[in-house]
Motif scaffolding. Structure first.
Motif, PDB file in Angstrom:
ATOM      1  N   GLN A   7       0.922  -1.061   0.130  1.00  0.00           N
ATOM      2  CA  GLN A   7      -0.364  -0.080   0.167  1.00  0.00           C
ATOM      3  C   GLN A   7       0.960   1.091  -0.017  1.00  0.00           C
ATOM      4  OE1 GLN A   7      -2.753  -0.526   3.399  1.00  0.00           O
ATOM      5  NE2 GLN A   7      -4.033  -0.328   1.996  1.00  0.00           N
ATOM      6  N   GLY A   8       2.717   1.165   0.735  1.00  0.00           N
ATOM      7  CA  GLY A   8       3.395   2.194  -0.076  1.00  0.00           C
ATOM      8  C   GLY A   8       3.406   3.281   1.582  1.00  0.00           C
ATOM      9  N   LYS A   9       4.370   3.420   1.065  1.00  0.00           N
ATOM     10  CA  LYS A   9       5.021   4.288   2.456  1.00  0.00           C
ATOM     11  C   LYS A   9       4.605   4.762   3.419  1.00  0.00           C
ATOM     12  CE  LYS A   9       9.239   6.700   3.649  1.00  0.00           C
ATOM     13  NZ  LYS A   9      10.088   8.419   3.599  1.00  0.00           N
ATOM     14  N   GLU A  10       3.430   5.716   3.200  1.00  0.00           N
ATOM     15  CA  GLU A  10       2.404   6.636   3.851  1.00  0.00           C
ATOM     16  C   GLU A  10       1.310   5.386   4.935  1.00  0.00           C
ATOM     17  OE1 GLU A  10       0.468  10.578   5.540  1.00  0.00           O
ATOM     18  OE2 GLU A  10       3.064   9.855   4.290  1.00  0.00           O
ATOM     19  N   LYS A  11       1.101   4.361   4.286  1.00  0.00           N
ATOM     20  CA  LYS A  11       0.370   4.050   4.608  1.00  0.00           C
ATOM     21  C   LYS A  11       0.978   2.630   6.368  1.00  0.00           C
ATOM     22  CE  LYS A  11      -4.255   3.589   2.921  1.00  0.00           C
ATOM     23  NZ  LYS A  11      -4.899   3.723   3.859  1.00  0.00           N
ATOM     24  N   ALA A  12       2.407   2.414   5.924  1.00  0.00           N
ATOM     25  CA  ALA A  12       3.096   1.701   6.522  1.00  0.00           C
ATOM     26  C   ALA A  12       3.458   2.740   7.989  1.00  0.00           C
ATOM     27  CB  ALA A  12       4.491   1.543   5.787  1.00  0.00           C
ATOM     28  N   LEU A  13       3.655   4.451   7.818  1.00  0.00           N
ATOM     29  CA  LEU A  13       4.291   5.467   8.506  1.00  0.00           C
ATOM     30  C   LEU A  13       2.875   5.046   9.285  1.00  0.00           C
ATOM     31  CD1 LEU A  13       6.300   7.473   6.266  1.00  0.00           C
ATOM     32  CD2 LEU A  13       6.972   6.211   8.109  1.00  0.00           C
ATOM     33  N   LEU A  14       1.699   5.474   9.019  1.00  0.00           N
ATOM     34  CA  LEU A  14       0.542   5.115   9.138  1.00  0.00           C
ATOM     35  C   LEU A  14       0.676   4.093  10.652  1.00  0.00           C
ATOM     36  CD1 LEU A  14      -2.061   6.709   7.398  1.00  0.00           C
ATOM     37  CD2 LEU A  14      -1.301   7.736   8.934  1.00  0.00           C
ATOM     38  N   PHE A  15       0.674   2.670  10.603  1.00  0.00           N
ATOM     39  CA  PHE A  15       0.727   1.753  10.927  1.00  0.00           C
ATOM     40  C   PHE A  15       1.684   1.714  12.025  1.00  0.00           C
ATOM     41  CE2 PHE A  15       2.911  -2.169  12.288  1.00  0.00           C
ATOM     42  CZ  PHE A  15       2.160  -2.997  11.843  1.00  0.00           C
ATOM     43  N   THR A  16       3.079   2.052  11.912  1.00  0.00           N
ATOM     44  CA  THR A  16       4.099   2.241  12.651  1.00  0.00           C
ATOM     45  C   THR A  16       3.594   3.470  13.867  1.00  0.00           C
ATOM     46  OG1 THR A  16       5.388   1.619  10.846  1.00  0.00           O
ATOM     47  CG2 THR A  16       6.420   2.778  12.845  1.00  0.00           C
ATOM     48  N   THR A  17       3.063   4.560  13.897  1.00  0.00           N
ATOM     49  CA  THR A  17       3.141   5.464  14.628  1.00  0.00           C
ATOM     50  C   THR A  17       2.055   5.048  15.515  1.00  0.00           C
ATOM     51  OG1 THR A  17       3.097   7.186  13.020  1.00  0.00           O
ATOM     52  CG2 THR A  17       2.360   7.854  14.554  1.00  0.00           C
ATOM     53  N   GLY A  18       0.641   3.969  15.156  1.00  0.00           N
ATOM     54  CA  GLY A  18      -0.267   4.005  15.740  1.00  0.00           C
ATOM     55  C   GLY A  18      -0.119   2.917  16.364  1.00  0.00           C
ATOM     56  N   TYR A  19       1.012   2.109  15.920  1.00  0.00           N
ATOM     57  CA  TYR A  19       1.194   1.380  16.734  1.00  0.00           C
ATOM     58  C   TYR A  19       2.721   1.113  18.479  1.00  0.00           C
ATOM     59  CZ  TYR A  19       4.638  -2.977  18.081  1.00  0.00           C
ATOM     60  OH  TYR A  19       5.520  -3.539  18.860  1.00  0.00           O
ATOM     61  N   ILE A  20       2.984   2.234  17.974  1.00  0.00           N
ATOM     62  CA  ILE A  20       4.217   3.454  19.012  1.00  0.00           C
ATOM     63  C   ILE A  20       3.435   3.972  19.683  1.00  0.00           C
ATOM     64  CG2 ILE A  20       5.148   4.782  19.726  1.00  0.00           C
ATOM     65  CD1 ILE A  20       7.343   4.352  16.954  1.00  0.00           C
ATOM     66  N   VAL A  21       2.158   4.108  19.327  1.00  0.00           N
ATOM     67  CA  VAL A  21       1.405   5.155  20.331  1.00  0.00           C
ATOM     68  C   VAL A  21       0.184   4.161  20.995  1.00  0.00           C
ATOM     69  CG1 VAL A  21      -0.682   6.123  20.564  1.00  0.00           C
ATOM     70  CG2 VAL A  21       0.578   7.152  19.323  1.00  0.00           C
TER      71      VAL A  21
END
Length: 312
Positions: A64-78
């Motif tokens: 799905q692209g880098k942006e979706k991966a960053l959203l997942f990573t941010t959500g995971y860290i939160v």
């Protein structure tokens, strides 16, 4: 090409099947018998779940692209960061009920299954509400700001099972034995089926997670409204909660500034939600700010704890 990739019900089913397989492997193979989880083992499992989460982020980036991966990573860290506060509360619950260490993993395992079901329902309802009523985001943002500020000034009230309405209801419906019966949740008392103290602990853990979910889920909705990203990041954070507990439970007193960091994260995400139409923070900056706040609060806590450790 990446933007055309659409998450279907088959992807949801495949993800859930993989998670259930991992959980079955965990309980049926690695932790079949009740035993004490050592610190090194807990640390290894924590690292393993983190690597799985980052591997999933890499898969999302590919599909799905880098942006979706960053959203997942941010959500995971939160979610993982907010789970650390939950870890400390669970430790207090275990101490209050004097749960033997070898039985704690079983409580956490079934607690996680319940948490996955509850959060799945809450995410589905929340995503539907946000999609239908956009103003819900502003309400959630204001709630996060209020919660973050309240967290700073709230003290530790301890554990009060007698005030828990779910536990009071359970005691009315079932007799409760005075002693543990191994790692069983049900036992027999004078020929009648009864709950064990371990079952009461499980109920307490489940209701505690529900309360924490009321803070953590609005936070991730401030990062993304993609239900699949929200659910998967929550799942990986929850899966790492058990090993995180065994790794950190004995170090509660060292993380004195973590609560301030978590409250700052909630306030930041709340402000981001309220001001989204006037001031947009990119996903990269959101990830950097959230990670920076959490790491700083942990580092300051450890540095402040060192002098006290030497004095002791």
């Amino acid at each position: 090409m990446l933007a055309e990739f659409v998450i279907t019900s088959w992807h949801w089913a495949a993800f859930l099947a993989c998670i259930l397989f991992l959980l079955a492997l965990d309980l049926g193979v690695f932790h079949r018998a009740a035993r004490v989880i050592q610190f090194k083992e807990a640390l290894a499992w924590t690292a393993a779940w983190f690597c799985l989460a980052m591997g999933f982020a890499a898969l999302i980036a590919t599909l799905q692209g880098k942006e979706k991966a960053l959203l997942f990573t941010t959500g995971y860290i939160v979610e993982l960061s907010l789970s650390m506060d939950n870890v400390f509360v669970i430790a207090v619950i275990f101490r209050y009920f004097q749960v033997p260490i070898q039985y704690q993993h079983r409580v956490l395992f079934w607690g996680i299954l319940g948490a996955l079901a509850m959060r799945g329902i809450m995410i589905w309802l929340g995503a539907a509400m946000v999609q239908e009523f956009e103003w819900t985001l502003y309400v959630l943002g204001a709630f996060l700001i209020f919660t973050g500020i309240k967290m700073i000034f709230s003290g530790d009230d301890g554990v009060h099972p007698e005030k828990n309405p779910v536990i009071r209801l359970a005691r009315r419906c079932f007799p409760v034995s005075e002693d543990f019966d191994g790692q069983k949740f049900f036992t027999r008392v004078r020929g009648s089926r009864a709950l064990t103290p371990l079952a009461i602990v499980l109920i307490m853990v489940e209701t505690t997670d529900l309360i924490f979910a009321l803070d953590s889920l609005p936070a991730i909705f401030g990062i993304t409204q993609d239900a699949f990203i929200i659910f998967t990041s929550n799942v990986f954070a929850i899966l790492g909660l058990r090993s995180l507990y065994f790794a950190l439970a004995e170090a509660i007193d060292y993380f004195t500034y973590l609560k301030i960091g978590l409250s700052a994260v909630l306030v930041f995400i709340g402000l981001k939600m309220v001001a989204k139409h006037w001031f947009d923070v990119s996903t990269v900056w959101s990830l950097a700010i959230v990670a920076g706040i959490i790491l700083s609060s942990i580092l300051i806590s450890l540095l402040k704890a060192k002098p006290h450790a030497h004095k002791d």
